[in-house]
Design a protein around this motif. Structure first.
Motif, PDB file in Angstrom:
ATOM      1  N   MET A   1       0.832  -1.201   0.000  1.00  0.00           N
ATOM      2  CA  MET A   1       0.000   0.000   0.000  1.00  0.00           C
ATOM      3  C   MET A   1       0.870   1.256   0.000  1.00  0.00           C
ATOM      4  O   MET A   1       0.566   2.237  -0.702  1.00  0.00           O
ATOM      5  N   SER A   2       1.959   1.235   0.763  1.00  0.00           N
ATOM      6  CA  SER A   2       2.856   2.398   0.808  1.00  0.00           C
ATOM      7  C   SER A   2       3.473   2.653  -0.559  1.00  0.00           C
ATOM      8  O   SER A   2       3.572   3.802  -1.015  1.00  0.00           O
ATOM      9  N   ALA A   3       3.899   1.569  -1.214  1.00  0.00           N
ATOM     10  CA  ALA A   3       4.512   1.717  -2.538  1.00  0.00           C
ATOM     11  C   ALA A   3       3.491   2.235  -3.552  1.00  0.00           C
ATOM     12  O   ALA A   3       3.825   3.084  -4.403  1.00  0.00           O
ATOM     13  N   TYR A   4       2.270   1.728  -3.476  1.00  0.00           N
ATOM     14  CA  TYR A   4       1.235   2.221  -4.385  1.00  0.00           C
ATOM     15  C   TYR A   4       1.033   3.721  -4.201  1.00  0.00           C
ATOM     16  O   TYR A   4       0.951   4.486  -5.169  1.00  0.00           O
ATOM     17  N   TYR A   5       0.961   4.153  -2.953  1.00  0.00           N
ATOM     18  CA  TYR A   5       0.794   5.576  -2.665  1.00  0.00           C
ATOM     19  C   TYR A   5       1.924   6.384  -3.297  1.00  0.00           C
ATOM     20  O   TYR A   5       1.688   7.401  -3.976  1.00  0.00           O
ATOM     21  N   LEU A   6       3.159   5.938  -3.112  1.00  0.00           N
ATOM     22  CA  LEU A   6       4.304   6.690  -3.621  1.00  0.00           C
ATOM     23  C   LEU A   6       4.342   6.706  -5.145  1.00  0.00           C
ATOM     24  O   LEU A   6       4.853   7.644  -5.756  1.00  0.00           O
ATOM     25  N   ALA A   7       3.784   5.671  -5.762  1.00  0.00           N
ATOM     26  CA  ALA A   7       3.762   5.619  -7.222  1.00  0.00           C
ATOM     27  C   ALA A   7       2.596   6.385  -7.822  1.00  0.00           C
ATOM     28  O   ALA A   7       2.722   6.983  -8.898  1.00  0.00           O
ATOM     29  N   ALA A   8       1.457   6.380  -7.123  1.00  0.00           N
ATOM     30  CA  ALA A   8       0.215   6.862  -7.748  1.00  0.00           C
ATOM     31  C   ALA A   8      -0.316   8.165  -7.195  1.00  0.00           C
ATOM     32  O   ALA A   8      -1.067   8.870  -7.886  1.00  0.00           O
ATOM     33  N   ALA A   9       0.026   8.535  -5.963  1.00  0.00           N
ATOM     34  CA  ALA A   9      -0.554   9.721  -5.345  1.00  0.00           C
ATOM     35  C   ALA A   9      -0.130  10.989  -6.086  1.00  0.00           C
ATOM     36  O   ALA A   9       1.030  11.128  -6.486  1.00  0.00           O
ATOM     37  N   GLN A  10      -1.091  11.885  -6.277  1.00  0.00           N
ATOM     38  CA  GLN A  10      -0.847  13.132  -6.998  1.00  0.00           C
ATOM     39  C   GLN A  10      -1.139  14.311  -6.084  1.00  0.00           C
ATOM     40  O   GLN A  10      -2.093  14.280  -5.315  1.00  0.00           O
ATOM     41  N   GLY A  11      -0.294  15.327  -6.146  1.00  0.00           N
ATOM     42  CA  GLY A  11      -0.540  16.515  -5.346  1.00  0.00           C
ATOM     43  C   GLY A  11       0.751  17.174  -4.932  1.00  0.00           C
ATOM     44  O   GLY A  11       1.842  16.584  -5.002  1.00  0.00           O
ATOM     45  N   ALA A  12       0.638  18.416  -4.470  1.00  0.00           N
ATOM     46  CA  ALA A  12       1.817  19.207  -4.122  1.00  0.00           C
ATOM     47  C   ALA A  12       2.610  18.579  -2.979  1.00  0.00           C
ATOM     48  O   ALA A  12       3.851  18.591  -2.986  1.00  0.00           O
ATOM     49  N   SER A  13       1.912  17.991  -1.991  1.00  0.00           N
ATOM     50  CA  SER A  13       2.620  17.414  -0.844  1.00  0.00           C
ATOM     51  C   SER A  13       3.439  16.199  -1.274  1.00  0.00           C
ATOM     52  O   SER A  13       4.557  15.989  -0.778  1.00  0.00           O
ATOM     53  N   VAL A  14       2.892  15.418  -2.197  1.00  0.00           N
ATOM     54  CA  VAL A  14       3.621  14.240  -2.692  1.00  0.00           C
ATOM     55  C   VAL A  14       4.833  14.682  -3.509  1.00  0.00           C
ATOM     56  O   VAL A  14       5.940  14.149  -3.355  1.00  0.00           O
ATOM     57  N   ASP A  15       4.625  15.662  -4.374  1.00  0.00           N
ATOM     58  CA  ASP A  15       5.737  16.174  -5.183  1.00  0.00           C
ATOM     59  C   ASP A  15       6.859  16.706  -4.301  1.00  0.00           C
ATOM     60  O   ASP A  15       8.048  16.479  -4.567  1.00  0.00           O
ATOM     61  N   SER A  16       6.477  17.427  -3.260  1.00  0.00           N
ATOM     62  CA  SER A  16       7.478  17.989  -2.355  1.00  0.00           C
ATOM     63  C   SER A  16       8.263  16.878  -1.663  1.00  0.00           C
ATOM     64  O   SER A  16       9.494  16.956  -1.535  1.00  0.00           O
ATOM     65  N   LEU A  17       7.554  15.844  -1.195  1.00  0.00           N
ATOM     66  CA  LEU A  17       8.215  14.713  -0.543  1.00  0.00           C
ATOM     67  C   LEU A  17       9.219  14.069  -1.489  1.00  0.00           C
ATOM     68  O   LEU A  17      10.376  13.815  -1.119  1.00  0.00           O
TER      69      LEU A  17
END
Length: 848
Positions: free
Chosen positions: A149-165
């Motif tokens: 689930m963590s890997a899916y989030y890192l691959a698929a999540a979209q948004g400014a907070s994800v980009d910043s991370l």
């Protein structure tokens, strides 16, 4: 009415089990972002939801590769393969921009450990490196399942907070640390899973068959292998660890089902003194992020209890002595899919969600503490050693193999090793520059060096989650001295070549070789297997070799040629096993016994049975299996106790009892085996069984208690008093008899033994059958309770007894501990090659 209630209960349980068997993605994942539809969820890829059943290592690896194929944030590489040929992946996750300059980022990050370069770094602009490792214990499965689930989030999540991370971090995922054990466990719980989940703790689902899925193929606990790295999984992983030098490493585990969730710090008094206080402060700060995350989902947790940060061989502690922050997570285990516990029903999805939450909290902490953690690593390596010891010199002795492997262990930990520039004499030890090495303390890894060589005997706390000593020089039995003035350094060791042996001369009559080399048993077994007649000298001798007289000690092996010259085979063995073979043309010797003497005793081909199954310590048994199978090339039959009880034992020369409980073993059958000429080797608590069943005349000292003499104590101090009596892992000194067959190959009169039990044998009245005895002042390194130290002083560490036509060899310690105790492996191997010649006849020992 009763039938209605039962029917209601049945449907209620059915609803409960169905509710726990599958949950929505939203149960695990943040909903404040959108998800890229091109990236498959784990459920879409696997065909079942995370937590519905246990994912196999193959499925995890395949999913990670699919994410790397579809996402420009992901890259996968294989860092090792297990003994069962399963891939171990390191998954690198960061922004596409960072991927394009990953080598440069890594190069800049490595400068943090070099004080000459680190001052010029602008850490404000550097990404943090985060390593997340899951389920080093294969049956602690919520970790591995959560990273889907963590890997899916890192691959698929979209948004400014994800980009910043992703811009500010390089995230390294080690998704399946223990693929072999994980596969055993996943298979077990999945094949025993019911459609209508059964939570009864008596269910077969919760009772893995021996040895269980915790360990790797050879039943090693790989969470104890991070420092000396004897397993291929660990060697590959630590190569990547040192390649990247992560600022944070998380280690996801499970614990007992009746608990909740633990995160570090552990018990403050049990942190290794070499760990900087700043590390502890950062760990406490890090824990606040975990508390916020778990509070948000309403999960119980605790910290600063049970666990410690002392032994640097664990995944959550080795980072602490490398400028990183190691964090242990322990989740109460469902051990299957749904289990009744003291806290109510514990579901597998719930355990997975807590681990996912811990992962997200880790990433949040990493991003917000980024600069502080980067500065911590820089400052950690800026601190030069203030220790009075300026370096360690080691090498020489009578076995170059162990010195060679000692260098390998140091270099695997990025420790600089140098050749000795000139002959030195330190602490009464003469070091030859051709055979000795130097480890100076003036280098970045000085704290780790100190931890590997120190002989600490004073501690703030007397309880240890793991071992209290691991001094490398004692592990390897290699002459070592510390210097407080420093020594002149020769060239730095870059390539560490294996010390090959040579064949001196040619002969159709006989060859001799000494039992010094670590791999001498491997060569001996191969020669025996090929039909060569081997004998061992129980007295010294000399022989003429290439026109010169050469002396040979106890345990010298004679290869009788029978009119043929085996020099071609011996050349192969010399190069492979680091052994020198010496040709002799005659059976007459200038001094000592002649080659035809009765004091050359015939060696028989070992045919070994080791007992396993319920009750046997799988780690102890696995260490024997690994030693024989991987290092010495001896086939080992492993049979469960129940099988041995109904099987003929007469075809075996040896039966080996590793540590464990043998109450279900037929003692009458074992007695007959020994009486008829077999060799029984019993170690640690198996010796207690041998004593209790009167298979041999061995007496065990009564263990001490800590109840005091009627004094009253606070109730809450029971753990401290009782735990202090445990000998959890301490190094002791023994007197050794190098003339005894059990000690052939050793040239010294003292030998360090590792002890992790409270078994103390009484001395015997026979002056010849205790070849290893603890000294009167035995403590070398680690913790021992004064009551235990009193019992161990001058007590036997090994007893050899004639019983009928056979032998019983009792070892109170495990000479094969965790595969890194090279220095005492020879004791165990000698029981296999020389056990039958000990005692009896004209060469010592009385029949019991």
């Amino acid at each position: 009415m009763k039938k209605i209630n039962l029917l209601y209960l049945f449907f209620f349980q059915l609803l409960i089990s169905q509710a726990f068997s599958q949950v929505a993605d939203s149960y695990y994942l943040p909903q404040n972002v959108t998800y890229d539809s091109k990236i498959p969820t784990p459920q879409k890829f696997l065909g079942y939801q995370v937590g519905e059943q246990h994912v196999t290592p193959y499925e995890t690896v395949t999913y990670m590769k699919e994410l790397a194929r579809l996402s420009n944030r992901f890259k996968v590489e294989t860092y090792a393969k297990t003994f069962e040929n399963r891939e171990l992946l390191l998954v690198t996750v960061t922004s596409p921009e960072n991927h394009a300059q990953l080598d440069q980022i890594k190069t800049e990050h490595q400068k943090l450990i070099n004080p000459a370069q680190s001052s010029s770094l602008d850490v404000q602009k550097m990404p943090i490196v985060v390593w997340m490792g899951y389920s080093v214990h294969g049956n602690e499965a919520s970790g591995t399942n959560s990273n889907l689930m963590s890997a899916y989030y890192l691959a698929a999540a979209q948004g400014a907070s994800v980009d910043s991370l992703l811009n500010e971090a390089v995230i390294l995922i080690d998704p399946v640390i223990n693929a072999d054990g994980g596969n055993r466990f996943a298979t077990w719980v999945n094949i025993n899973r019911s459609t209508n989940l059964v939570s009864d703790i008596n269910s077969r689902e919760f009772s893995e068959t021996w040895p269980g899925g915790r360990s790797n193929h050879y039943w090693f606990d790989m969470n104890r292998d991070w420092l000396y790295q004897q397993m291929p999984e660990s060697k590959g992983r630590l190569a990547k660890f040192y390649d990247w030098r992560p600022n944070i490493l998380t280690d996801h585990h499970e614990m007992g089902s009746a608990s909740s969730f633990f995160f570090q710090p552990g018990i403050p008094a049990r942190t290794h003194p070499l760990t900087p206080k700043k590390n502890i402060e950062l760990t406490v700060k890090f824990g606040k992020y975990q508390a916020i995350g778990l509070d948000k989902i309403g999960s119980a947790y605790y910290t600063q209890e049970n666990y410690d940060d002392f032994y640097y061989g664990k995944g959550s502690t080795l980072p602490d002595v490398n400028g990183s922050i190691g964090i242990l997570f322990e989740q109460a285990s469902s051990r299957g899919h749904l289990q009744e516990t003291a806290n109510g029903l514990l579901s597998f999805p719930f355990t997975v969600r807590n681990q996912v939450t811990a992962t997200f909290s880790t990433l949040r902490a990493a991003r917000e503490m980024r600069v502080e953690l980067l500065e911590h690593m820089r400052n950690f390596y800026k601190e030069s050693s203030t220790d009075a010891v300026k370096g360690y010199v080691f090498g020489g002795g009578n076995d170059a193999i162990k010195t060679w492997e000692m260098v390998n262990m140091l270099k695997r930990n990025q420790i600089e090793v140098y050749h000795l520039a000139k002959d030195e004499s330190l602490d009464g030890i003469a070091f030859n520059k051709e055979k000795a090495f130097v480890v100076p303390m003036n280098q970045p890894q000085h704290r780790l060096i100190k931890s590997m060589f120190e002989k600490r005997t004073k501690f703030e706390d007397s309880l240890f989650y793991d071992i209290s000593a691991w001094s490398l020089q004692y592990c390897m039995n290699v002459p070592t001295a510390e210097t407080k003035t420093g020594v002149s350094l020769g060239e730095k060791v870059d390539k560490n070549d294996f010390p090959k042996g040579k064949v001196y001369g040619k002969s159709q009559y006989a060859y001799l070789f000494e039992w010094n080399s670590y791999y001498a048993p491997r060569a001996a077994y191969e020669l025996l297997k090929k039909g060569y007649n081997l004998k061992v000298a129980v007295e010294p001798l000399s022989a003429i070799v290439e026109g010169q007289e050469r002396t040979f000690g106890y345990g010298t092996i004679q290869i009788f040629g029978n009119g043929t010259d085996p020099s071609a085979l011996l050349q192969t063995l010399a190069e492979r096993d680091g052994i020198d073979f010496y040709a002799t043309q005659t059976g007459l010797t200038p001094q000592g016994i002649d080659l035809g003497s009765e004091k050359f005793r015939k060696i028989r081909l070992p045919k070994i049975l080791m007992l396993g199954g319920t009750g046997v310590q799988s780690t102890d048994a696995g260490e024997i299996w690994h030693l024989l199978d991987q290092r010495i090339n001896i086939p080992l039959t492993i049979a469960d106790i129940e099988t041995a009880n109904r099987t003929s034992l007469e075809k075996y020369t040896h039966i080996v009892l590793a540590g464990g409980n043998y109450n279900n073993l037929s003692d009458e059958k074992i007695k007959r085996f020994v009486q008829s000429g077999g060799v029984l080797v019993a170690m640690t608590d198996a010796v207690e069984w041998v004593s209790a069943k009167k298979i041999a005349n061995i007496s065990i000292k009564e263990k001490p208690d800590n109840n005091g003499s009627g004094e009253k104590r606070p109730y809450n101090q029971q753990e401290q008093y009782n735990g202090a009596l445990e000998t959890a892992g301490t190094i002791f000194e023994t007197k050794i008899d190098p003339t005894h067959p059990l000690c052939f190959g050793y040239k010294q009169d003292k030998l360090a033994l590792f002890k992790d039990n409270n078994i103390f044998m009484e001395d015997t009245k026979n002056p010849y059958n205790t070849p290893l005895i603890f000294t009167s002042n035995p403590l070398l390194a680690g913790y021992v309770h004064p009551k235990n130290e009193k019992l161990i002083k001058n007590s036997p560490a090994a007893i050899t007894l004639n019983v009928g036509a056979g032998r019983v060899i009792a070892l109170s310690e495990n000479p094969n501990f965790r595969a890194f105790w090279y220095g005492t492996n020879k004791l165990f191997l000698n029981t296999l090659f020389f056990g039958n010649i000990i005692g009896g006849g004209r060469f010592g020992g009385e029949e019991e």
